[in-house]
Design a protein around this motif. Structure first.
Motif, PDB file in Angstrom:
ATOM      1  N   UNK A  48      -1.469   1.338   4.293  1.00  0.00           N
ATOM      2  CA  UNK A  48      -0.105   1.109   3.458  1.00  0.00           C
ATOM      3  C   UNK A  48       0.518  -0.370   3.703  1.00  0.00           C
ATOM      4  N   UNK A  49       1.058  -0.367   5.093  1.00  0.00           N
ATOM      5  CA  UNK A  49       1.671  -1.666   5.504  1.00  0.00           C
ATOM      6  C   UNK A  49       0.916  -2.910   5.534  1.00  0.00           C
ATOM      7  N   UNK A  50      -0.166  -2.772   5.895  1.00  0.00           N
ATOM      8  CA  UNK A  50      -1.421  -4.127   5.702  1.00  0.00           C
ATOM      9  C   UNK A  50      -1.478  -4.489   4.239  1.00  0.00           C
ATOM     10  N   UNK A  51      -1.603  -3.496   3.230  1.00  0.00           N
ATOM     11  CA  UNK A  51      -1.907  -3.718   1.773  1.00  0.00           C
ATOM     12  C   UNK A  51      -0.433  -4.248   1.075  1.00  0.00           C
ATOM     13  N   UNK A  52       0.491  -3.743   1.772  1.00  0.00           N
ATOM     14  CA  UNK A  52       1.852  -4.502   1.322  1.00  0.00           C
ATOM     15  C   UNK A  52       1.978  -5.724   1.781  1.00  0.00           C
ATOM     16  N   UNK A  53       1.651  -6.019   2.962  1.00  0.00           N
ATOM     17  CA  UNK A  53       1.737  -7.534   3.396  1.00  0.00           C
ATOM     18  C   UNK A  53       0.715  -8.385   2.806  1.00  0.00           C
ATOM     19  N   UNK A  54      -0.438  -7.938   2.369  1.00  0.00           N
ATOM     20  CA  UNK A  54      -1.560  -8.701   1.600  1.00  0.00           C
ATOM     21  C   UNK A  54      -1.488  -8.813   0.297  1.00  0.00           C
ATOM     22  N   UNK A  55      -0.448  -8.096  -0.256  1.00  0.00           N
ATOM     23  CA  UNK A  55      -0.104  -7.989  -1.782  1.00  0.00           C
ATOM     24  C   UNK A  55      -0.510  -9.053  -2.654  1.00  0.00           C
ATOM     25  N   UNK A  56      -0.107 -10.249  -2.499  1.00  0.00           N
ATOM     26  CA  UNK A  56      -0.250 -11.470  -3.292  1.00  0.00           C
ATOM     27  C   UNK A  56      -1.236 -12.348  -2.814  1.00  0.00           C
ATOM     28  N   UNK A  57      -2.219 -11.895  -1.605  1.00  0.00           N
ATOM     29  CA  UNK A  57      -3.116 -12.792  -1.096  1.00  0.00           C
ATOM     30  C   UNK A  57      -4.552 -12.389  -1.661  1.00  0.00           C
ATOM     31  N   UNK A  58      -5.385 -13.338  -1.250  1.00  0.00           N
ATOM     32  CA  UNK A  58      -6.887 -13.230  -1.574  1.00  0.00           C
ATOM     33  C   UNK A  58      -7.680 -12.328  -0.609  1.00  0.00           C
ATOM     34  N   UNK A  59      -7.076 -11.346   0.472  1.00  0.00           N
ATOM     35  CA  UNK A  59      -7.483 -10.469   1.314  1.00  0.00           C
ATOM     36  C   UNK A  59      -7.426  -9.230   0.762  1.00  0.00           C
ATOM     37  N   UNK A  60      -8.389  -8.343   0.878  1.00  0.00           N
ATOM     38  CA  UNK A  60      -8.447  -7.007   0.308  1.00  0.00           C
ATOM     39  C   UNK A  60      -8.547  -5.885   1.631  1.00  0.00           C
ATOM     40  N   UNK A  61      -7.962  -4.591   1.096  1.00  0.00           N
ATOM     41  CA  UNK A  61      -7.879  -3.686   2.156  1.00  0.00           C
ATOM     42  C   UNK A  61      -8.993  -2.507   1.839  1.00  0.00           C
TER      43      UNK A  61
END
Ligand code: PGA
Length: 249
Positions: A48-61
């Motif tokens: 969850x914290x990693x996905x929140x951090x990457x929300x508007x990025x081109x990296x998926x979790x």
């Protein structure tokens, strides 16, 4: 044309703070969206914290594992809807460490595949032989069984929703990589199996990743092979600069 995938399997490494530090490093260091699908698989505590951090990025979790049921009395497990809710879009299924240490079978792998697809997660299904199986001449039998049983009943789903990772067990975390010939031989064999269960377009659309001691030094050679569509990277995904070098390869 298959878009390459570079996925980092962090295994049981990285606290929440360490996970955020690592994705910060990857995010700042890699600014070339579009050419490669980049995925990171932190431990479940950091999805969850990693996905929140990457929300508007081109990296998926991705999650590293899941249970096939949606909820219930399965102490210690998480399910596809929970993974989705935490912000991940992918899930690794049937990693050899799960098969070896947690007694996962092709049957449970298959149940997880069905649940992942049903809940709109892209499964990265891992297959691979042990050294003993390779030396006994059972390589193709083992791969065929894992691929066919793992994918049983999912012919009708869109092929782009499935990723397969070929990870020879003897190459994982050992520093021994499959040679280009060894890897391409198995990858094209897996492709031929996919043609048995899917029409040509679907079979050609499924991405097949290589995993097993892939690093910034050997990645370019492996990734240049016709049936290697990316990598599932363990050890070398824990250092941002190494992981970025592999993405650039
Ligand atoms: P490794 O692990 O890159 O450390 O060999 C790969 C994997 O287990 O997915």
């Amino acid at each position: 044309m298959r878009t390459p995938v570079i996925a980092g399997n962090w295994k049981m490494n990285m606290t929440v703070d360490q996970a955020i530090e690592l994705v910060k490093g990857i995010h700042y260091g890699y600014k070339n969206p579009g050419q490669v699908d980049v995925v990171v698989a932190p431990p479940s505590t950091s999805i969850h914290p990693v996905a929140q951090y990457l929300k508007d990025s081109h990296i998926s979790v991705a999650a590293q594992n899941m249970h096939w049921e949606e909820s219930g009395a399965f102490t210690g497990e998480i399910s596809a809807p929970f993974i989705k809710d935490a912000g991940a879009d992918y899930v690794i299924i049937g990693h050899s460490e799960r098969r070896q240490y947690f007694k996962e079978t092709d049957k449970t792998v298959n149940k997880k595949m069905h649940s992942a697809i049903k809940h709109d997660l892209i499964p990265i299904m891992c297959v691979g032989e042990t050294l003993g199986e390779r030396e006994d001449g059972r390589l193709q039998d083992v791969i065929q069984r894992q691929v066919m049983d793992g994918l049983d009943g999912i012919e009708s789903f869109a092929a782009t929703d499935i990723i397969i990772a070929y990870e020879p067990v003897w190459a994982i975390g050992t520093g021994k990589t499959a040679t280009s010939e060894q890897a391409e031989e198995v990858h094209s064999f897996i492709r031929s199996l996919l043609h048995k269960i899917h029409d040509t377009k679907k079979a050609n659309g499924i991405r097949i990743l290589y995993g097993g001691s892939m690093n910034s030094k050997n990645a370019a050679e492996l990734l240049a092979l016709p049936n290697i569509d990316g990598g599932l990277i363990g050890g070398a995904s824990l250092v941002a600069s190494d992981f970025i070098d592999i993405i650039r390869s």
